[in-house]
Design an enzyme around this catalytic site. Structure first.
Site, mmCIF file in Angstrom:
data_model
loop_
_atom_site.group_PDB
_atom_site.id
_atom_site.type_symbol
_atom_site.label_atom_id
_atom_site.label_comp_id
_atom_site.label_asym_id
_atom_site.label_seq_id
_atom_site.Cartn_x
_atom_site.Cartn_y
_atom_site.Cartn_z
ATOM 1 N N ASP A 95 -17.169 27.166 -3.955
ATOM 2 C CA ASP A 95 -17.936 28.355 -3.981
ATOM 3 C C ASP A 95 -17.333 29.363 -4.927
ATOM 4 O OD1 ASP A 95 -19.150 28.628 -0.894
ATOM 5 O OD2 ASP A 95 -18.266 27.285 -1.053
ATOM 6 N N CYS A 132 -12.566 20.203 -0.505
ATOM 7 C CA CYS A 132 -13.076 21.904 -0.884
ATOM 8 C C CYS A 132 -14.622 21.396 0.404
ATOM 9 C CB CYS A 132 -13.563 22.296 -1.968
ATOM 10 S SG CYS A 132 -13.962 24.553 -1.441
ATOM 11 N N ASP A 133 -14.564 22.906 0.908
ATOM 12 C CA ASP A 133 -15.748 22.996 1.853
ATOM 13 C C ASP A 133 -16.463 21.791 2.239
ATOM 14 O OD1 ASP A 133 -14.467 25.212 1.520
ATOM 15 O OD2 ASP A 133 -16.162 26.941 2.213
ATOM 16 N N CYS A 140 -8.425 27.075 -0.015
ATOM 17 C CA CYS A 140 -7.813 28.411 0.026
ATOM 18 C C CYS A 140 -6.750 28.048 1.075
ATOM 19 C CB CYS A 140 -9.480 28.639 0.974
ATOM 20 S SG CYS A 140 -10.690 29.048 -0.734
ATOM 21 N N SER A 145 -18.783 32.839 4.841
ATOM 22 C CA SER A 145 -17.625 32.237 4.161
ATOM 23 C C SER A 145 -17.027 31.861 5.221
ATOM 24 C CB SER A 145 -16.960 32.941 3.030
ATOM 25 O OG SER A 145 -16.021 32.611 2.771
#
Length: 591
Positions: free
Chosen positions: A84, A125-126, A197, A474
């Site tokens: 992102d 990641c996401d 994150c 997010s």
């Protein structure tokens, strides 16, 4: 061990497929006898574009060594690696959700095309995590997920700082409430290692989901990136996948309705990312098991206590959660509410994996009778503005205002909304409506709804306004009264498209409703006059995605497939069947 079963990757010695592959592998230094061993894809999204992925080559090396030691042959394959904060810069963020579906197809091409026997997916990641889970459910070859860890955060001026603070304060700087120098200072020290994150955003939520579903080894999520434990778990996964192939333990044996109930309970009990809802539904749709994930969140939400308050909804750090037992400790506390008989990649059940587990810190992961919040941290709303549902994350702090009514102020882009906030053109008491950011209209839910939320916070209006959007947020967003993923979306003529400036809108958390207080005759007149906005992106991958993505609907039955909605331009439709396999966005968003 019983007589080994026939592997789908093996072909008769001397046949065309055997001979040409043997020729390729001989050139690569792979011995001829390896043609008979289990062939395992090591799915790697390594990339030098973002810290989320920069360490995955190190993990892949350990996994491949473990596969070889267990009697398998590893083949590393690569996929897209969306971040992102890096690849979200182009096309108003539209590449992000669309890239998730691209990851699924990357995997299908390599694994199904080569007829490999199993997969080890390095989750990061996401969007790569659900993309990999979707591929596992679709291809249904033995698969194990390996969470590859969260990044270490830092300090700035004596205060904790991570990527969430950088994101928030960069928007605050646009509103004049934070200096540019402070944002620059935070950005220099917020991330100290590779990994995802460090807050409980979408990535860490989905890592927990992998374990709660039974698709990752117990105790593997969350984990600090590059830690000894992460490498130990990766090695164990490499060894385990070979036996899973011989046992023919496949994802659809694991991804049962009970497994999804367990995963939904886990997400609710930590107040995880709202994005986990649509990602889990996408996996369920690929598994063709008939599970209505949105329905599970709607019915289980009020019945599932919040047991851990992690940043951003609480004060505990992800490191504390891992130390207290992580997903395994959480599930042990949740056990009375789980399906204990659900199978997992260990070959055993949830109960067998949890019966000897003890929670390390009962203040970080509480028991069911001592929750950290009296109300659900994720709520699915309905109403005449969201007949197909909408999501909100009210957090774990008791809100002073649980019913908000105010005049609508409408925007079709996040830039316009942020500009109005900067110019102080939005009055307290307003309901900000930001639309055109859904899966079809964004497309791919690009559009920057999160930027607007943080701009509201930067303007000091977090308790003074509410916000509605058909976009997504997010996983790090947990501020103010924000209702996201309103469905059906505005680009398809959903009720959100019919809201005018000044209309009265009510959000009621206790009634779980979001409503437009306008006479039905007026709404009908507006509907008759509504025109679909001109689509964006007429070339490349986003064009393919836009033409094939469809709206979210109720989950299909276990034997049903989504209907074939006609594209906007039938003359440029993909070949028959391509919408089902080449573009899984259609399949998950119609759920």
């Amino acid at each position: 061990m019983t007589e080994p079963r026939k592997l789908r990757s093996n072909f008769p010695r001397g046949s065309y497929l055997w001979a040409v592959r043997n020729a390729q592998w001989q050139a690569m230094g792979i011995p001829e006898e390896d043609c008979e061993k289990p062939k395992i894809a090591v799915v790697n999204s390594s990339s030098e574009l973002a810290a989320c992925y920069s360490h995955l080559d190190q993990v892949a090396k350990v996994v491949k060594e473990a596969i070889r030691a267990a009697g398998g042959v590893p083949f590393e394959i690569r996929t897209a690696a969306p971040s992102d904060f890096v690849t979200g810069a182009g096309a108003r963020g539209a590449y992000m959700l669309a890239a998730r579906d691209l990851v699924t197809n990357d995997i299908e091409v390599a694994v199904e095309g080569a007829q490999l026997d199993g997969m080890v997916c390095l989750t990061s990641c996401d969007k790569t995590v659900p993309g990999q889970l979707m591929a596992a459910a679709r291809l249904n070859v033995p698969t194990i997920m390996v969470p590859c860890g969260y990044q270490a955060s830092g300090e700035y001026k004596g205060q904790h700082v991570d990527i969430e603070e950088v994101f928030i304060h960069s928007m605050h700087a646009m509103l004049g409430s934070t200096s540019t120098e402070d944002v620059v200072g935070m950005s220099r020290c917020a991330i100290r290692t590779p990994g995802v994150c460090s807050g409980l955003g979408t990535a860490n939520t989905m890592h927990v989901v992998c374990e709660a579903l039974g698709m990752a080894l117990p105790g593997s999520a969350p984990v600090a990136a590059l830690s000894d434990k992460m490498f130990t778990d990766a090695k164990a996964a490499g060894a385990r996948i070979v036996q899973m192939v011989w046992d023919d333990l496949k994802p659809r044996d694991i991804l049962s309705p009970g497994a999804f109930t367990n995963a939904v309970r886990a997400v609710l009990s930590i107040g995880g990312s709202l994005n986990a809802v649509k990602h889990l539904q996408a996996v369920a749709t690929e598994a063709e098991n008939g599970v209505d994930v949105y329905g599970l969140f709607e019915t289980l939400g009020p019945k599932t206590p919040v047991l851990s308050g992690l940043r951003p909804i609480g004060e505990h750090l992800i490191e504390e959660f891992e130390s207290a037992g992580g997903c395994r400790g959480l599930m042990r506390q949740l056990l009375p509410l789980l399906d204990p008989g659900a199978r997992t990649v260990t070959g055993g059940t949830v109960w067998e994996n949890l019966r000897d587990v003890q929670v390390g810190n009962p203040e970080v992961i509480r028991s069911i009778d001592r929750p950290v919040a009296p109300r659900p941290a994720i709520v699915l709303l309905r109403g005449n503005l969201a007949p197909e549902g909408a999501l909100t994350k009210p957090g774990i702090v008791e809100r002073k205002v649980r019913r908000f009514t105010g005049p609508a102020v409408c925007f079709d882009t996040s830039d316009a909304a942020v500009k109005a906030l900067r110019e102080k053109a939005i009055a307290p008491g307003s309901v900000i409506v930001m639309r055109g950011a859904g899966a079809c209209g964004g497309p791919a839910m690009g559009g920057g709804a999160s930027r607007v939320v943080f701009a509201i916070d930067g303007a000091g209006m977090g308790d003074q306004v509410a916000m509605l959007t058909d976009g997504h947020l997010s996983g790090l967003v947990c501020k103010g009264l924000v209702v996201a993923e309103v469905a059906p979306e505005a680009a398809l003529g959903g009720p959100l498209a019919l809201v005018h400036d000044g209309d009265t809108v009510t959000v009621d958390l206790d009634a779980r409703r979001v409503d437009l207080e306008v006479d039905e005759a007026v709404i009908a007149q507006r509907r008759s006059e509504w025109q679909q906005p001109k689509p964006m992106f007429d070339r490349g991958w986003l064009q393919i995605y836009r033409r094939n993505v469809g709206p979210r609907r109720k989950a299909p039955s276990s034997h049903a497939r989504p209907s074939n909605d006609r594209p906007e331009d039938p003359s440029q439709d993909a070949e028959p069947g391509a919408h089902r396999r080449a573009h899984p966005a259609v399949r998950h968003l119609r759920t």
